[in-house]
Design a protein around this motif. Structure first.
Motif, PDB file in Angstrom:
ATOM      1  N   GLN A 127       0.848  -1.188   0.000  1.00  0.00           N
ATOM      2  CA  GLN A 127       0.000   0.000   0.000  1.00  0.00           C
ATOM      3  C   GLN A 127       0.894   1.253   0.000  1.00  0.00           C
ATOM      4  OE1 GLN A 127      -2.552   0.163   3.372  1.00  0.00           O
ATOM      5  NE2 GLN A 127      -4.111   1.244   2.265  1.00  0.00           N
ATOM      6  N   ILE A 128       0.595   2.230  -0.882  1.00  0.00           N
ATOM      7  CA  ILE A 128       1.373   3.466  -0.977  1.00  0.00           C
ATOM      8  C   ILE A 128       0.668   4.529  -0.141  1.00  0.00           C
ATOM      9  CG2 ILE A 128       2.192   5.265  -2.493  1.00  0.00           C
ATOM     10  CD1 ILE A 128       2.291   3.201  -4.711  1.00  0.00           C
ATOM     11  N   LYS A 129       1.425   5.129   0.751  1.00  0.00           N
ATOM     12  CA  LYS A 129       0.866   6.175   1.608  1.00  0.00           C
ATOM     13  C   LYS A 129       1.075   7.535   0.928  1.00  0.00           C
ATOM     14  CE  LYS A 129       1.615   3.860   5.950  1.00  0.00           C
ATOM     15  NZ  LYS A 129       2.217   3.908   7.261  1.00  0.00           N
ATOM     16  N   THR A 130       0.005   8.310   0.868  1.00  0.00           N
ATOM     17  CA  THR A 130       0.115   9.666   0.342  1.00  0.00           C
ATOM     18  C   THR A 130       0.163  10.637   1.511  1.00  0.00           C
ATOM     19  OG1 THR A 130      -2.266   9.876   0.180  1.00  0.00           O
ATOM     20  CG2 THR A 130      -1.114   9.120  -1.774  1.00  0.00           C
ATOM     21  N   MET A 131       0.933  11.658   1.351  1.00  0.00           N
ATOM     22  CA  MET A 131       1.061  12.647   2.410  1.00  0.00           C
ATOM     23  C   MET A 131       0.227  13.863   2.052  1.00  0.00           C
ATOM     24  SD  MET A 131       4.949  12.314   3.526  1.00  0.00           S
ATOM     25  CE  MET A 131       4.687  12.422   5.253  1.00  0.00           C
TER      26      MET A 131
END
Length: 147
Positions: free
Chosen positions: A2-6
């Motif tokens: 899973q890619i975390k967006t900031m």
């Protein structure tokens, strides 16, 4: 995976926003100062007209601009010396009187918003001639007295 967006702003976005605010401020502040100076001119013009009315009433009674009906000469300074009369003075009022003529002048006080006003000093004489003295390059009597 899973890619975390900031969440948030980048430095570039923040700098662009600050630049836009700076440009808007550089336009708004001079315009606001100009409107303040223009509205303060009204005080000077109304004070000059008030002094002119005083002198004209005196001329009707005494036949002189420079003496009252008892023959007593007026003082070197007018009864109203500051405009506005209450609060911080923005203009200093002066007069030059003789038997049959007068010249009234409202000079901006140094260090106030009016000192940088393009109209400079307002002048009114016994013929009702409205002029300016020491005005800026784009200032004319008709434009300064009109507002």
């Amino acid at each position: 995976m899973q890619i975390k967006t900031m969440a948030g702003f980048t430095l570039l976005e923040l700098m662009i926003a600050i630049g836009i605010i700076g440009i808007l401020t550089s336009i708004a502040i001079p315009s606001y100062t100009g409107y303040i100076a223009q509205s303060n001119r009204t005080d000077a013009k109304s004070s000059l007209l008030q002094l002119a009315q005083l002198l004209e009433r005196n001329y009707t009674e005494a036949g002189y601009y420079n003496k009252d009906s008892t023959g007593t000469a007026f003082s070197a300074s007018p009864p109203i010396t500051n405009s506005p009369q209450s609060g911080t003075a923005l203009y200093t009022l002066s007069w030059s009187l003789s038997y049959g003529t007068y010249t009234l002048t409202a000079t901006p006080v140094t260090g106030t918003v009016q000192a940088k006003d393009s109209c400079g000093s307002f002048v009114l004489d016994n013929f009702g001639t409205k002029s300016i003295a020491s005005g800026g390059t784009n200032a004319t009597a008709s434009s300064c007295w009109a507002h």
